[in-house]
Scaffold this active site. Sequence first.
Site, PDB file in Angstrom:
ATOM      1  N   ASP A  31       0.861  -1.195   0.000  1.00 30.48           N
ATOM      2  CA  ASP A  31       0.000   0.000   0.000  1.00 30.48           C
ATOM      3  C   ASP A  31       0.892   1.238   0.000  1.00 30.48           C
ATOM      4  N   ASN A  32       0.421   2.300  -0.645  1.00 33.91           N
ATOM      5  CA  ASN A  32       1.197   3.556  -0.667  1.00 33.91           C
ATOM      6  C   ASN A  32       0.558   4.635   0.207  1.00 33.91           C
ATOM      7  N   ARG A  35      -4.901   6.456   0.377  1.00 32.46           N
ATOM      8  CA  ARG A  35      -6.219   6.678   0.985  1.00 32.46           C
ATOM      9  C   ARG A  35      -6.116   7.617   2.177  1.00 32.46           C
ATOM     10  N   THR A 144     -16.184  -3.633 -10.525  1.00 33.54           N
ATOM     11  CA  THR A 144     -17.348  -3.097  -9.828  1.00 33.54           C
ATOM     12  C   THR A 144     -18.621  -3.289 -10.650  1.00 33.54           C
ATOM     13  N   SER A 179     -19.165   7.159 -14.087  1.00 36.89           N
ATOM     14  CA  SER A 179     -18.202   8.140 -13.553  1.00 36.89           C
ATOM     15  C   SER A 179     -16.837   7.821 -14.153  1.00 36.89           C
ATOM     16  N   TYR A 181     -14.267   7.277 -12.466  1.00 39.07           N
ATOM     17  CA  TYR A 181     -13.775   6.143 -11.663  1.00 39.07           C
ATOM     18  C   TYR A 181     -14.275   4.824 -12.241  1.00 39.07           C
ATOM     19  N   HIS A 182     -15.610   4.725 -12.425  1.00 43.75           N
ATOM     20  CA  HIS A 182     -16.154   3.462 -12.923  1.00 43.75           C
ATOM     21  C   HIS A 182     -15.557   3.131 -14.299  1.00 43.75           C
ATOM     22  N   LYS A 185     -12.306   1.245 -14.237  1.00 42.06           N
ATOM     23  CA  LYS A 185     -12.457  -0.206 -14.025  1.00 42.06           C
ATOM     24  C   LYS A 185     -12.764  -0.922 -15.345  1.00 42.06           C
ATOM     25  N   GLN A 208     -17.814  -6.099  -8.027  1.00 43.34           N
ATOM     26  CA  GLN A 208     -18.402  -6.046  -6.687  1.00 43.34           C
ATOM     27  C   GLN A 208     -19.452  -4.936  -6.576  1.00 43.34           C
ATOM     28  N   VAL A 211     -20.333  -2.019  -0.933  1.00 39.06           N
ATOM     29  CA  VAL A 211     -20.120  -2.765   0.311  1.00 39.06           C
ATOM     30  C   VAL A 211     -20.699  -1.977   1.483  1.00 39.06           C
TER      31      VAL A 211
HETATM   32  P1  NAD Z   1      -9.832   2.070  -0.122  1.00 39.26           P
HETATM   33  O1  NAD Z   1      -9.574   3.375  -0.775  1.00 39.26           O
HETATM   34  O2  NAD Z   1     -10.238   2.074   1.314  1.00 39.26           O
HETATM   35  O3  NAD Z   1      -8.559   1.114  -0.287  1.00 39.26           O
HETATM   36  C1  NAD Z   1      -7.720   1.134  -1.422  1.00 39.26           C
HETATM   37  C2  NAD Z   1      -6.281   1.065  -0.923  1.00 39.26           C
HETATM   38  O4  NAD Z   1      -5.403   1.074  -2.064  1.00 39.26           O
HETATM   39  C3  NAD Z   1      -5.911   2.272  -0.054  1.00 39.26           C
HETATM   40  O5  NAD Z   1      -5.362   1.852   1.165  1.00 39.26           O
HETATM   41  C4  NAD Z   1      -4.902   3.038  -0.914  1.00 39.26           C
HETATM   42  O6  NAD Z   1      -3.924   3.702  -0.127  1.00 39.26           O
HETATM   43  C5  NAD Z   1      -4.320   1.948  -1.801  1.00 39.26           C
HETATM   44  N1  NAD Z   1      -3.819   2.451  -3.090  1.00 39.26           N
HETATM   45  C6  NAD Z   1      -4.475   3.238  -3.993  1.00 39.26           C
HETATM   46  N2  NAD Z   1      -3.676   3.492  -5.042  1.00 39.26           N
HETATM   47  C7  NAD Z   1      -2.508   2.847  -4.816  1.00 39.26           C
HETATM   48  C8  NAD Z   1      -1.291   2.740  -5.537  1.00 39.26           C
HETATM   49  N3  NAD Z   1      -1.101   3.368  -6.704  1.00 39.26           N
HETATM   50  N4  NAD Z   1      -0.285   2.002  -5.011  1.00 39.26           N
HETATM   51  C9  NAD Z   1      -0.449   1.378  -3.812  1.00 39.26           C
HETATM   52  N5  NAD Z   1      -1.565   1.450  -3.081  1.00 39.26           N
HETATM   53  C10 NAD Z   1      -2.591   2.175  -3.583  1.00 39.26           C
HETATM   54  O7  NAD Z   1     -10.936   1.312  -1.016  1.00 39.26           O
HETATM   55  P2  NAD Z   1     -11.859   0.048  -0.650  1.00 39.26           P
HETATM   56  O8  NAD Z   1     -13.206   0.529  -0.331  1.00 39.26           O
HETATM   57  O9  NAD Z   1     -11.145  -0.855   0.278  1.00 39.26           O
HETATM   58  O10 NAD Z   1     -11.946  -0.633  -2.080  1.00 39.26           O
HETATM   59  C11 NAD Z   1     -10.955  -1.563  -2.486  1.00 39.26           C
HETATM   60  C12 NAD Z   1     -11.209  -1.977  -3.934  1.00 39.26           C
HETATM   61  O11 NAD Z   1     -12.510  -2.550  -4.052  1.00 39.26           O
HETATM   62  C13 NAD Z   1     -11.149  -0.818  -4.920  1.00 39.26           C
HETATM   63  O12 NAD Z   1     -10.502  -1.243  -6.092  1.00 39.26           O
HETATM   64  C14 NAD Z   1     -12.610  -0.517  -5.202  1.00 39.26           C
HETATM   65  O13 NAD Z   1     -12.763   0.011  -6.480  1.00 39.26           O
HETATM   66  C15 NAD Z   1     -13.249  -1.886  -5.069  1.00 39.26           C
HETATM   67  N6  NAD Z   1     -14.668  -1.804  -4.668  1.00 39.26           N
HETATM   68  C16 NAD Z   1     -15.015  -1.201  -3.490  1.00 39.26           C
HETATM   69  C17 NAD Z   1     -16.357  -1.138  -3.106  1.00 39.26           C
HETATM   70  C18 NAD Z   1     -16.801  -0.452  -1.849  1.00 39.26           C
HETATM   71  O14 NAD Z   1     -18.031  -0.318  -1.640  1.00 39.26           O
HETATM   72  N7  NAD Z   1     -15.897  -0.028  -0.965  1.00 39.26           N
HETATM   73  C19 NAD Z   1     -17.330  -1.719  -3.950  1.00 39.26           C
HETATM   74  C20 NAD Z   1     -16.938  -2.309  -5.145  1.00 39.26           C
HETATM   75  C21 NAD Z   1     -15.594  -2.364  -5.505  1.00 39.26           C
HETATM   76  N1  USQ Z   2     -26.524   8.037  -3.078  1.00 40.67           N
HETATM   77  C1  USQ Z   2     -27.592   8.628  -2.431  1.00 40.67           C
HETATM   78  N2  USQ Z   2     -27.336   9.317  -1.285  1.00 40.67           N
HETATM   79  C2  USQ Z   2     -26.095   9.410  -0.746  1.00 40.67           C
HETATM   80  C3  USQ Z   2     -25.018   8.784  -1.407  1.00 40.67           C
HETATM   81  C4  USQ Z   2     -25.275   8.108  -2.571  1.00 40.67           C
HETATM   82  O1  USQ Z   2     -28.740   8.553  -2.865  1.00 40.67           O
HETATM   83  O2  USQ Z   2     -25.956  10.052   0.302  1.00 40.67           O
HETATM   84  C5  USQ Z   2     -26.785   7.246  -4.301  1.00 40.67           C
HETATM   85  C6  USQ Z   2     -25.959   7.614  -5.532  1.00 40.67           C
HETATM   86  O3  USQ Z   2     -26.583   8.613  -6.296  1.00 40.67           O
HETATM   87  C7  USQ Z   2     -25.878   6.270  -6.252  1.00 40.67           C
HETATM   88  C8  USQ Z   2     -25.951   5.236  -5.139  1.00 40.67           C
HETATM   89  O4  USQ Z   2     -26.469   5.910  -3.989  1.00 40.67           O
HETATM   90  O5  USQ Z   2     -27.011   6.077  -7.061  1.00 40.67           O
HETATM   91  C9  USQ Z   2     -24.630   4.609  -4.774  1.00 40.67           C
HETATM   92  O6  USQ Z   2     -23.686   5.622  -4.415  1.00 40.67           O
HETATM   93  P1  USQ Z   2     -22.425   5.243  -3.515  1.00 40.67           P
HETATM   94  O7  USQ Z   2     -21.635   6.476  -3.288  1.00 40.67           O
HETATM   95  O8  USQ Z   2     -22.855   4.437  -2.353  1.00 40.67           O
HETATM   96  O9  USQ Z   2     -21.665   4.195  -4.475  1.00 40.67           O
HETATM   97  P2  USQ Z   2     -20.826   4.380  -5.799  1.00 40.67           P
HETATM   98  O10 USQ Z   2     -20.554   5.791  -6.130  1.00 40.67           O
HETATM   99  O11 USQ Z   2     -21.463   3.558  -6.863  1.00 40.67           O
HETATM  100  O12 USQ Z   2     -19.431   3.734  -5.398  1.00 40.67           O
HETATM  101  C10 USQ Z   2     -19.294   2.719  -4.393  1.00 40.67           C
HETATM  102  C11 USQ Z   2     -17.823   2.608  -4.048  1.00 40.67           C
HETATM  103  C12 USQ Z   2     -17.062   2.152  -5.294  1.00 40.67           C
HETATM  104  C13 USQ Z   2     -17.683   0.894  -5.836  1.00 40.67           C
HETATM  105  C14 USQ Z   2     -19.177   1.041  -6.080  1.00 40.67           C
HETATM  106  C15 USQ Z   2     -19.860  -0.268  -6.385  1.00 40.67           C
HETATM  107  O13 USQ Z   2     -17.322   3.857  -3.587  1.00 40.67           O
HETATM  108  O14 USQ Z   2     -15.704   1.912  -4.957  1.00 40.67           O
HETATM  109  O15 USQ Z   2     -17.053   0.533  -7.035  1.00 40.67           O
HETATM  110  O16 USQ Z   2     -19.801   1.501  -4.863  1.00 40.67           O
HETATM  111  S1  USQ Z   2     -21.036  -0.125  -7.681  1.00 40.67           S
HETATM  112  O17 USQ Z   2     -21.979   0.938  -7.310  1.00 40.67           O
HETATM  113  O18 USQ Z   2     -21.692  -1.400  -7.795  1.00 40.67           O
HETATM  114  O19 USQ Z   2     -20.319   0.224  -8.885  1.00 40.67           O
END
Ligand code: NAD
Ligand code: USQ
Length: 389
Positions: A31-32, A35, A144, A179, A181-182, A185, A208, A211
């Site tokens: 990890d770097n 976050r 995702t 987005s 971000y999406h 992926k 995924q 969460v």
């Molecule tokens: P997070 O931001 O808490 O964790 C990601 C970690 O990766 C951080 O600790 C960050 O420091 C590290 N990182 C980022 N860029 C890096 C780099 N260049 N080199 C080394 N380390 C790096 O995120 P999370 O919620 O734990 O999500 C983890 C993964 O799961 C992500 O890829 C995210 O897209 C995916 N995901 C998350 C959710 C969710 O709801 N949290 C849902 C679907 C998918």
């Molecule tokens: N939303 C609300 N109210 C809020 C926050 C969000 O209505 O206060 C809505 C958003 O408009 C969206 C939905 O809830 O329609 C989900 O938003 P979110 O912020 O919970 O989730 P998202 O932006 O999709 O991203 C999160 C994680 C990301 C992961 C993704 C899974 O941050 O890392 O990839 O969930 S997924 O949605 O299946 O792509």
Amino acid sequence: MRILVLGGDGYLGWPTAMYLSGQGHDVGVLDNAARRQYDHELGTGSLVPIETLQNRVQAWREISGKTIAIYPGDLLDAEFAYATIRGFEPEAIVHFAEQRAAPYSMIDRKHAVYTQTNNVIGTLNVMFAIGEINRDIHLVKLGTMGEYGTPNIDIEEGWLEVTHKGRTDRMLFPKRPGSFYHLSKVHDSHNLEFGCRIWGLRVTDLNQGIVYGQETTETALDERLVTRFDYDAVFGTVLNRFAIQAVLGLPMSVYGGGTQTRAVIDIRDTVECIRLACETPAGAGEFRVFNQATESFSLAEMAKIVANTFPGQVDVDFIDNPRVEVENHHYSFVHTALEGLGLKPHLLSDTLLTSLFGIIEKHQERVDPAALQPSINWRQTSNLPVTRS
Ligand code: NAD
Ligand code: USQ
């Protein structure tokens, strides 16, 4: 197995590292600390106080008797990525290490470019390292559900059989994400599928859902082992945010009409899905896609479930949607592969939400109410300043 967890200091990476270690695997984390830097940049922080990665690993050693190796560094540094993979000699690499907040990627040009550079190049470096060092390493990559968007057809697990003008082919499922971000992926998925075709890589792409939850068996063992809990409008995810708003007596912020449907998963199922994926590797040259989500709800349904479970009064505020997303749409997704491997899903329940309310109540004095307000609008190309500190 020897398993290297990239992003092992994050919300999901840290509980996964402990879970895999507890199951008898030999685990390393890379990890770097990006976050933790975003917190400084945005003036926010985890609701639950978290230890440094070094202290976490030390505490895990004291409690479990197991060692987790730490590799501090950036995946964008290819030499570091190669040296880590050469040194640790993993059989599987779990790749969480990306910038994962959709709103963060929509702040402005700089943040969109950072997100796509960090995510796409980091993944390319890992792919090339595997390609050069050992092609048998199984890459378990976090994708995702949002890659698919909300198509007006059922969402398959990554692949779609298409018949067009009398001919049939098996193609990657079409993507329409919402987005930058999406989109990163989606770019990763295409690069990885190409790597499987040209170099025979073994890849599992885990699409995924959102969460929710904050506790796993391992994080609950000791306060030093807890994982982060984000609630701010940039990194906080929807169910966790609704739970905090309920506890604070604030209305739940449903964006738009609330009819958007999203796939979700309990954090305890995330760690188990990763174990299942690692222990049953993809074949050589196989780009395997699993939809790692167990249920779906509309946002209005999520708000209603939280309100019905919370012991006090909770209101809902339907606010102008800061995002551009389809609000009335079909949503049905296949999620049989992980259940086929043995996943027994935890469905969203009163008990889970009640325990979440307890965690929030304990730390509620740490909440910055200003951080809950959405500040990033998809329709604008620049949303600065977003920093409060
Ligand atoms: P997070 O931001 O808490 O964790 C990601 C970690 O990766 C951080 O600790 C960050 O420091 C590290 N990182 C980022 N860029 C890096 C780099 N260049 N080199 C080394 N380390 C790096 O995120 P999370 O919620 O734990 O999500 C983890 C993964 O799961 C992500 O890829 C995210 O897209 C995916 N995901 C998350 C959710 C969710 O709801 N949290 C849902 C679907 C998918
Ligand atoms: N939303 C609300 N109210 C809020 C926050 C969000 O209505 O206060 C809505 C958003 O408009 C969206 C939905 O809830 O329609 C989900 O938003 P979110 O912020 O919970 O989730 P998202 O932006 O999709 O991203 C999160 C994680 C990301 C992961 C993704 C899974 O941050 O890392 O990839 O969930 S997924 O949605 O299946 O792509």
